[in-house]
Design a protein around this motif. Structure first.
Motif, PDB file in Angstrom:
ATOM      1  N   MET A 254       0.852  -1.177   0.000  1.00 26.19           N
ATOM      2  CA  MET A 254       0.000   0.000   0.000  1.00 26.19           C
ATOM      3  C   MET A 254       0.894   1.236   0.000  1.00 26.19           C
ATOM      4  O   MET A 254       1.934   1.254   0.657  1.00 26.19           O
TER       5      MET A 254
ATOM      6  N   ALA B 235      -7.816   8.473   8.215  1.00 27.17           N
ATOM      7  CA  ALA B 235      -7.409   7.881   6.947  1.00 27.17           C
ATOM      8  C   ALA B 235      -8.597   7.387   6.130  1.00 27.17           C
ATOM      9  O   ALA B 235      -9.689   7.169   6.657  1.00 27.17           O
TER      10      ALA B 235
ATOM     11  N   CYS C 180      -3.693   4.859   0.407  1.00 28.27           N
ATOM     12  CA  CYS C 180      -4.286   5.436   1.611  1.00 28.27           C
ATOM     13  C   CYS C 180      -4.024   6.934   1.571  1.00 28.27           C
ATOM     14  O   CYS C 180      -2.925   7.362   1.230  1.00 28.27           O
TER      15      CYS C 180
ATOM     16  N   PHE D  84      -4.037  10.043   4.308  1.00 31.08           N
ATOM     17  CA  PHE D  84      -4.106  10.155   5.756  1.00 31.08           C
ATOM     18  C   PHE D  84      -3.653  11.505   6.267  1.00 31.08           C
ATOM     19  O   PHE D  84      -2.940  12.242   5.593  1.00 31.08           O
TER      20      PHE D  84
ATOM     21  N   HIS E 260     -10.315  10.590  -1.333  1.00 25.27           N
ATOM     22  CA  HIS E 260     -11.053   9.331  -1.358  1.00 25.27           C
ATOM     23  C   HIS E 260     -12.247   9.433  -2.296  1.00 25.27           C
ATOM     24  O   HIS E 260     -12.446   8.574  -3.168  1.00 25.27           O
TER      25      HIS E 260
ATOM     26  N   LYS F 149      -3.436  -0.552  -4.002  1.00 28.25           N
ATOM     27  CA  LYS F 149      -4.060   0.032  -2.820  1.00 28.25           C
ATOM     28  C   LYS F 149      -3.318   1.285  -2.375  1.00 28.25           C
ATOM     29  O   LYS F 149      -2.090   1.285  -2.250  1.00 28.25           O
TER      30      LYS F 149
ATOM     31  N   TYR G 234      -9.039   4.613   2.543  1.00 28.61           N
ATOM     32  CA  TYR G 234      -8.325   3.641   1.714  1.00 28.61           C
ATOM     33  C   TYR G 234      -9.088   3.387   0.416  1.00 28.61           C
ATOM     34  O   TYR G 234     -10.315   3.296   0.417  1.00 28.61           O
TER      35      TYR G 234
ATOM     36  N   ALA H  75       0.871   5.276   0.939  1.00 32.32           N
ATOM     37  CA  ALA H  75       0.115   6.243   1.731  1.00 32.32           C
ATOM     38  C   ALA H  75       0.467   7.660   1.298  1.00 32.32           C
ATOM     39  O   ALA H  75       1.636   8.003   1.154  1.00 32.32           O
TER      40      ALA H  75
END
Length: 128
Positions: free
Chosen positions: A67, A109, A121, A123, A82, A119, A111, A69
């Motif tokens: 993932m 956060a 994220c 945050f 998102h 994937k 996802y 971030a």
């Protein structure tokens, strides 16, 4: 410490469209294009996020447990990233919210997966 990250894609043009629109949300744009790779950021000497066709010419696959971030300066930016990812055809892996306790070290956060299944994220650490 991190200079750049890369995720694989099987359709570079489609990935470019997704990330152009997604990263425009936070004021980042294309900073590097080389053949089968494209990277976004705010400057070449700052961390970048890139997509590439795999060097070995095999199909790109997602990493199970991998993932990337993306840090946001405030919670509404997490929400916006998102929502924008989902509008662009990404899929939800966990909506925006606080994970753990709230306060100075709150981890807020959201996802999502991109069009290739990678994937990500978004945050923000800190109080609302």
């Amino acid at each position: 410490m991190i200079g750049y990250t890369l995720v694989g894609t099987n359709d570079l043009d489609r990935a470019k469209g997704f990330y152009d629109a997604l990263f425009a949300t936070i004021g980042a744009g294309r900073v590097l294009e080389m053949g089968e790779m494209c990277a976004w950021g705010v400057a070449m000497d700052k961390p970048m996020f890139g997509v590439t066709r795999p060097y070995d010419q095999q199909d790109a696959t997602i990493g199970n447990g991998t993932m990337i971030a993306l840090v946001a300066s405030e919670r509404p930016t997490v929400d916006t990233l998102h929502a924008r990812a989902l509008e662009l055809g990404g899929t939800c892996e966990g909506g925006p919210g606080v994970r753990g306790g709230d306060g100075d070290q709150a981890f807020y956060a959201a996802y999502f997966r991109d069009l290739d299944g990678n994937k990500l994220c978004a945050f923000r650490v800190g109080p609302a």
